[in-house]
Design a protein around this motif. Structure first.
Motif, PDB file in Angstrom:
ATOM      1  N   ILE A  59       4.814   4.541  -9.531  1.00 44.35           N
ATOM      2  CA  ILE A  59       6.220   4.820  -9.814  1.00 44.35           C
ATOM      3  C   ILE A  59       7.109   3.779  -9.154  1.00 44.35           C
ATOM      4  CG2 ILE A  59       8.085   6.499  -9.527  1.00 44.35           C
ATOM      5  CD1 ILE A  59       5.915   8.676  -9.544  1.00 44.35           C
ATOM      6  N   PRO A  60       7.969   3.121  -9.944  1.00 49.18           N
ATOM      7  CA  PRO A  60       8.902   2.149  -9.351  1.00 49.18           C
ATOM      8  C   PRO A  60       9.808   2.826  -8.324  1.00 49.18           C
ATOM      9  CG  PRO A  60       8.895   1.994 -11.756  1.00 49.18           C
ATOM     10  CD  PRO A  60       8.100   3.222 -11.387  1.00 49.18           C
ATOM     11  N   GLY A  61      10.066   2.138  -7.218  1.00 51.25           N
ATOM     12  CA  GLY A  61      10.933   2.678  -6.180  1.00 51.25           C
ATOM     13  C   GLY A  61      10.203   3.459  -5.115  1.00 51.25           C
ATOM     14  N   VAL A  62       8.892   3.657  -5.283  1.00 49.54           N
ATOM     15  CA  VAL A  62       8.096   4.401  -4.300  1.00 49.54           C
ATOM     16  C   VAL A  62       7.162   3.436  -3.581  1.00 49.54           C
ATOM     17  CG1 VAL A  62       6.378   6.216  -3.950  1.00 49.54           C
ATOM     18  CG2 VAL A  62       8.168   6.517  -5.659  1.00 49.54           C
ATOM     19  N   THR A  63       7.157   3.520  -2.263  1.00 51.71           N
ATOM     20  CA  THR A  63       6.262   2.728  -1.432  1.00 51.71           C
ATOM     21  C   THR A  63       5.279   3.685  -0.768  1.00 51.71           C
ATOM     22  OG1 THR A  63       7.994   1.125  -0.967  1.00 51.71           O
ATOM     23  CG2 THR A  63       6.138   1.171   0.552  1.00 51.71           C
ATOM     24  N   ILE A  64       3.994   3.367  -0.839  1.00 48.27           N
ATOM     25  CA  ILE A  64       2.967   4.172  -0.176  1.00 48.27           C
ATOM     26  C   ILE A  64       2.547   3.437   1.084  1.00 48.27           C
ATOM     27  CG2 ILE A  64       0.655   5.158  -0.365  1.00 48.27           C
ATOM     28  CD1 ILE A  64       2.748   6.451  -2.216  1.00 48.27           C
ATOM     29  N   THR A  65       2.592   4.133   2.212  1.00 48.75           N
ATOM     30  CA  THR A  65       2.229   3.547   3.496  1.00 48.75           C
ATOM     31  C   THR A  65       1.105   4.360   4.108  1.00 48.75           C
ATOM     32  OG1 THR A  65       4.509   2.862   3.833  1.00 48.75           O
ATOM     33  CG2 THR A  65       3.110   2.929   5.783  1.00 48.75           C
ATOM     34  N   ARG A  66       0.093   3.673   4.585  1.00 47.73           N
ATOM     35  CA  ARG A  66      -1.008   4.338   5.283  1.00 47.73           C
ATOM     36  C   ARG A  66      -0.953   3.912   6.743  1.00 47.73           C
ATOM     37  NH1 ARG A  66      -2.462   3.360   0.200  1.00 47.73           N
ATOM     38  NH2 ARG A  66      -3.360   5.085  -0.960  1.00 47.73           N
TER      39      ARG A  66
END
Length: 93
Positions: free
Chosen positions: A10-17
């Motif tokens: 999804i554009p605009g979403v950043t996933i961080t681990r």
């Protein structure tokens, strides 16, 4: 399928681990990711950086996901005083 794999498309979403946990973030002002408040079935489940998605909503339980990537896009029913980063709304089966 995991929630994070769906959100990563999804554009605009950043996933961080970080430290074995997975967080979803949008962007407030500037360029740093800003963790979403997470709502599950209409109730606040996590605020900000405490939104470890794989714990809060295992993929097999997710029916639908709504993403509001900035405070300006969050519907009134999901607005809180600390909603400056947007909101992630998850509906379960």
């Amino acid at each position: 399928t995991t929630v994070t794999s769906l959100l990563s498309e999804i554009p605009g979403v950043t996933i961080t681990r970080r430290n074995g946990e997975t967080y979803a973030a949008g962007r407030a002002t500037g360029t740093a990711p800003c963790p979403f408040n997470v709502w599950i079935d209409g109730m606040v489940a996590a605020r900000g950086a405490a939104n470890d998605l794989e714990v809060l909503a295992p993929g097999a339980l997710v029916r639908a996901v709504e993403v509001y990537p900035s405070a300006a896009t969050v519907p009134a029913r999901f607005v809180r005083n600390d909603s400056h980063c947007g909101a992630l709304v998850i509906w379960t089966k």
